[in-house]
Design a protein around this motif. Structure first.
Motif, mmCIF file in Angstrom:
data_model
loop_
_atom_site.group_PDB
_atom_site.id
_atom_site.type_symbol
_atom_site.label_atom_id
_atom_site.label_comp_id
_atom_site.label_asym_id
_atom_site.label_seq_id
_atom_site.Cartn_x
_atom_site.Cartn_y
_atom_site.Cartn_z
ATOM 1 N N GLU A 40 0.827 -1.211 0.000
ATOM 2 C CA GLU A 40 0.000 0.000 0.000
ATOM 3 C C GLU A 40 0.860 1.259 0.000
ATOM 4 O O GLU A 40 0.452 2.294 0.523
ATOM 5 N N GLU A 47 -0.889 -1.392 -12.849
ATOM 6 C CA GLU A 47 -2.299 -1.773 -12.826
ATOM 7 C C GLU A 47 -3.209 -0.550 -12.687
ATOM 8 O O GLU A 47 -4.275 -0.482 -13.314
ATOM 9 N N GLU A 48 -2.812 0.424 -11.878
ATOM 10 C CA GLU A 48 -3.593 1.665 -11.778
ATOM 11 C C GLU A 48 -3.617 2.394 -13.116
ATOM 12 O O GLU A 48 -4.643 2.959 -13.509
ATOM 13 N N GLY A 51 -6.015 0.715 -15.295
ATOM 14 C CA GLY A 51 -7.357 1.092 -14.865
ATOM 15 C C GLY A 51 -7.742 2.477 -15.351
ATOM 16 O O GLY A 51 -8.865 2.687 -15.830
ATOM 17 N N GLU A 79 -15.114 4.486 -12.828
ATOM 18 C CA GLU A 79 -14.047 3.999 -11.959
ATOM 19 C C GLU A 79 -13.694 2.588 -12.410
ATOM 20 O O GLU A 79 -14.580 1.817 -12.800
ATOM 21 N N ALA A 80 -12.421 2.253 -12.381
ATOM 22 C CA ALA A 80 -11.977 0.902 -12.727
ATOM 23 C C ALA A 80 -11.225 0.306 -11.538
ATOM 24 O O ALA A 80 -10.305 0.931 -11.019
ATOM 25 N N LYS A 81 -11.646 -0.879 -11.116
ATOM 26 C CA LYS A 81 -10.944 -1.625 -10.075
ATOM 27 C C LYS A 81 -10.238 -2.783 -10.763
ATOM 28 O O LYS A 81 -10.885 -3.674 -11.311
ATOM 29 N N HIS A 83 -7.994 -6.056 -10.627
ATOM 30 C CA HIS A 83 -7.643 -7.149 -9.727
ATOM 31 C C HIS A 83 -6.329 -7.777 -10.189
ATOM 32 O O HIS A 83 -6.263 -8.339 -11.289
ATOM 33 N N ILE A 96 -11.304 -6.729 -14.264
ATOM 34 C CA ILE A 96 -11.457 -5.287 -14.119
ATOM 35 C C ILE A 96 -12.939 -5.021 -13.927
ATOM 36 O O ILE A 96 -13.777 -5.482 -14.713
ATOM 37 N N GLU A 97 -13.258 -4.317 -12.851
ATOM 38 C CA GLU A 97 -14.632 -3.924 -12.575
ATOM 39 C C GLU A 97 -14.799 -2.464 -12.956
ATOM 40 O O GLU A 97 -14.184 -1.594 -12.345
ATOM 41 N N SER A 99 -17.234 0.725 -13.081
ATOM 42 C CA SER A 99 -18.437 1.273 -12.463
ATOM 43 C C SER A 99 -18.627 2.669 -13.034
ATOM 44 O O SER A 99 -17.763 3.532 -12.866
#
Length: 142
Positions: A40, A47-48, A51, A79-81, A83, A96-97, A99
């Protein structure tokens, strides 16, 4: 044909090193590290950036579809999450989620959902990622 440029510079070992990513034409530059990628820590990670690219591509494509269908968009926020999971093949982007919340003139929820699904399936970044990555979508009018 458009060709876009980006670069990365890494110094040191995987866990102790650090790097910097840069997009062409000075759009973005930021640090990344093992900590920002797998823990973190401060900074960004590949990956970000994937996204952000996916959310941006999807939003623009959905805006085009809405306008072409006669529903001028006021806004599309996505927004993209992303994984990143350890698989037998190693660290892998598995899902990839997306929203999204859209506002468009004269459209109902069902019609908006139809265009959002089309954008999910056909934006250039979705087409790039879809062969090996699950893409989920939650879309609503705002």
């Amino acid at each position: 044909m458009a060709i876009r440029n980006a670069s990365a510079h890494w110094t040191g070992t995987l866990t102790e090193g650090q790097g910097k990513v840069r997009t062409g034409k000075g759009g973005y530059e930021g640090p990344y590290s093992f900590s920002s990628r797998f823990e973190e820590g401060e900074g960004t990670n590949p990956e970000e950036l994937i996204g952000a690219a996916h959310a941006g591509c999807f939003s623009m494509f959905l805006a085009k579809l809405l306008a072409d269908a006669g529903f001028p968009p006021l806004s599309v926020e996505t927004e993209a999450k992303v994984h990143l999971e350890k698989t037998d093949a190693g660290q892998t982007v598995t899902k990839i989620e997306l929203s999204t919340v859209g506002q468009a003139t004269g459209i109902d929820e069902a019609e908006f959902q139809k265009h959002a699904e089309t954008a999910k399936a056909n934006c250039p970044i979705s087409r790039l990622l879809a062969p090996g990555t699950e893409i989920a979508l939650t879309a609503r009018l705002g």
